[in-house]
Design a protein around this motif. Structure first.
Motif, PDB file in Angstrom:
ATOM      1  N   THR A 319      42.185  41.869  36.799  1.00 22.37           N
ATOM      2  CA  THR A 319      43.159  41.551  37.848  1.00 22.37           C
ATOM      3  C   THR A 319      42.528  41.617  39.227  1.00 22.37           C
ATOM      4  OG1 THR A 319      44.884  42.478  36.421  1.00 22.37           O
ATOM      5  CG2 THR A 319      45.466  42.057  38.710  1.00 22.37           C
ATOM      6  N   LEU A 320      41.698  42.618  39.466  1.00 23.83           N
ATOM      7  CA  LEU A 320      41.005  42.713  40.753  1.00 23.83           C
ATOM      8  C   LEU A 320      40.061  41.530  40.942  1.00 23.83           C
ATOM      9  CD1 LEU A 320      40.117  46.525  40.891  1.00 23.83           C
ATOM     10  CD2 LEU A 320      42.202  45.369  41.647  1.00 23.83           C
ATOM     11  N   ASN A 321      39.356  41.158  39.887  1.00 27.96           N
ATOM     12  CA  ASN A 321      38.471  39.997  39.954  1.00 27.96           C
ATOM     13  C   ASN A 321      39.263  38.719  40.213  1.00 27.96           C
ATOM     14  OD1 ASN A 321      36.414  41.436  37.398  1.00 27.96           O
ATOM     15  ND2 ASN A 321      35.930  41.300  39.564  1.00 27.96           N
ATOM     16  N   ALA A 322      40.447  38.600  39.572  1.00 25.88           N
ATOM     17  CA  ALA A 322      41.280  37.420  39.777  1.00 25.88           C
ATOM     18  C   ALA A 322      41.724  37.310  41.224  1.00 25.88           C
ATOM     19  CB  ALA A 322      42.489  37.463  38.847  1.00 25.88           C
ATOM     20  N   ALA A 323      42.093  38.429  41.821  1.00 26.87           N
ATOM     21  CA  ALA A 323      42.487  38.421  43.231  1.00 26.87           C
ATOM     22  C   ALA A 323      41.340  37.948  44.116  1.00 26.87           C
ATOM     23  CB  ALA A 323      42.951  39.807  43.653  1.00 26.87           C
ATOM     24  N   LYS A 328      43.262  36.398  47.211  1.00 22.74           N
ATOM     25  CA  LYS A 328      44.534  37.061  47.439  1.00 22.74           C
ATOM     26  C   LYS A 328      44.296  38.484  47.915  1.00 22.74           C
ATOM     27  CE  LYS A 328      47.113  33.646  46.042  1.00 22.74           C
ATOM     28  NZ  LYS A 328      48.044  32.939  46.965  1.00 22.74           N
ATOM     29  N   GLU A 329      44.938  38.849  48.996  1.00 20.47           N
ATOM     30  CA  GLU A 329      44.809  40.211  49.501  1.00 20.47           C
ATOM     31  C   GLU A 329      45.737  41.128  48.713  1.00 20.47           C
ATOM     32  OE1 GLU A 329      44.348  41.183  53.630  1.00 20.47           O
ATOM     33  OE2 GLU A 329      44.358  39.048  54.157  1.00 20.47           O
ATOM     34  N   ILE A 330      45.171  42.120  48.068  1.00 17.46           N
ATOM     35  CA  ILE A 330      45.950  43.097  47.328  1.00 17.46           C
ATOM     36  C   ILE A 330      45.454  44.492  47.687  1.00 17.46           C
ATOM     37  CG2 ILE A 330      46.358  41.517  45.401  1.00 17.46           C
ATOM     38  CD1 ILE A 330      44.228  43.151  43.834  1.00 17.46           C
TER      39      ILE A 330
END
Length: 343
Positions: A319-323, A328-330
């Motif tokens: 998920t972090l890699n996808a952001a 996308k800022e998460i």
């Protein structure tokens, strides 16, 4: 405009993104007692650190002989609650929500002697022939699902998923291939699932959504197709299901009749059909490992959530890699900020 990192709410379940880790058996209960151990804790909590919006704990069984193998998790005993509660607590600590999949393997219970099923039909050559459950035993099975749901609520899970797919017990009652009964559970193949849904809902807070995983089509000769799963999904919704997790197959070896493609996202049309025809939120699953593809499934409103399975086994931080890939800022773990560029 919706995307993979849009927040999502269903009843009292608030998710920070649309990424789901689907149930994937770990076969790691070394003491064969159904109790979660350090492996399960590390496995699930690491995906919370990795940013997953919703984690669904692997198939967890309502009785010992309901396990695929003796190394599976269980929820037939109060002794199994506390280790799961610790997983829930720590997943919450890292900002994710967590559910659990409750199930019974039926004729696919490999270590049961004999396994049980709606009808005495073996899965394939080399598999054990199951014993047909009596009508009274079917009703008792519904109660076992209810008690497992009670324990899941006590453990603090945010949602419960019932496993009605992949050729396990609920699916076996639903399928014309495996349900040849002449009693009420054969005359209405929806009945067992509907009774389980109602029993489980009786133990759940009103704010907790119930998910049902289904096989949208069986991919075998004589099996049901998407038109059929649309109809029984309507019955599931009426009984109390809030969201449907749309997979496929599992009730026989895949034949030329309806053989699935090998392309990515091949099950997304099934999820889209359930969403549109049943008017219910859905989770899409199946070869959605690419971040841009998963993002498109949400952006095109084919599904409400996207489950990423094997890719998340390979990478807890999918998920972090996808952001990062989608710019996308998460919110990142403080310790990992130096490793990602989100702008």
């Amino acid at each position: 405009m919706l995307d993979l990192f849009s927040s999502y709410q269903i009843k009292g379940l608030d998710l920070k993104n649309r990424v789901v880790m689907p149930p994937m058996c770990q076969y790691s209960v070394t003491k064969k007692d159904g109790v979660a151990n350090d492996w399960h804790h590390t496995h699930y909590v690491s995906r919370a650190i990795g940013g997953t919006g919703l984690i669904i704990v692997e198939m967890t069984d309502v009785e010992p002989d309901g396990r695929i193998s003796d190394y599976d998790l269980g929820l037939w005993s109060d002794e199994q609650i506390a280790p799961l509660a610790k997983i829930v607590e720590d997943v919450h600590h890292y900002g994710s929500k967590i559910g659990i999949q409750i199930a019974h393997a039926g004729r696919k219970a490999e270590d049961a002697n004999p396994p049980v099923a709606p009808s005495p039909i073996a899965f394939d050559e080399g598999w054990k022939t199951p014993r047909e459950l009596t009508t009274e035993e079917v009703k008792a099975m519904v109660e076992k699902f209810r008690l497992a749901a009670r324990r899941a609520v006590q453990a603090g899970f945010d949602t419960i998923e019932l496993h009605g797919a992949h050729g396990y017990l609920i699916h076996q009652f639903q399928s014309p291939i495996t349900n040849k009964r002449t009693d009420e559970y054969g005359q209405d193949r929806n009945q067992f699932a509907v009774e389980v849904i109602r029993a489980v809902k009786s133990e759940m807070p009103e704010s907790m959504p119930l998910i049902m995983r289904i096989s949208g089509t069986e991919f075998v000769e004589g099996g049901y197709r998407i038109e059929d799963s649309i109809e029984f999904s309507k019955a599931y919704k009426e009984a109390g299901v809030d969201m449907i997790h749309v997979s496929a197959g599992g009730e026989g070896q895949i034949t030329a009749a309806g053989r699935p493609g090998t392309h990515v996202a091949y099950q997304v049309p099934l999820a889209r059909a359930i969403k549109q025809n049943v008017d219910i939120p859905v989770i899409a699953v199946g070869r959605l490992d690419d971040a841009a593809l998963a993002n498109a499934v949400i952006g095109n409103e084919d599904a409400d959530l996207v489950a990423v399975g094997r890719a998340m086994l390979k990478n807890p931080y999918w998920t972090l890699n996808a952001a990062e890939q989608l710019r996308k800022e998460i919110e990142l773990p403080e310790q990992y900020k130096m490793g990602f560029r989100l702008k």
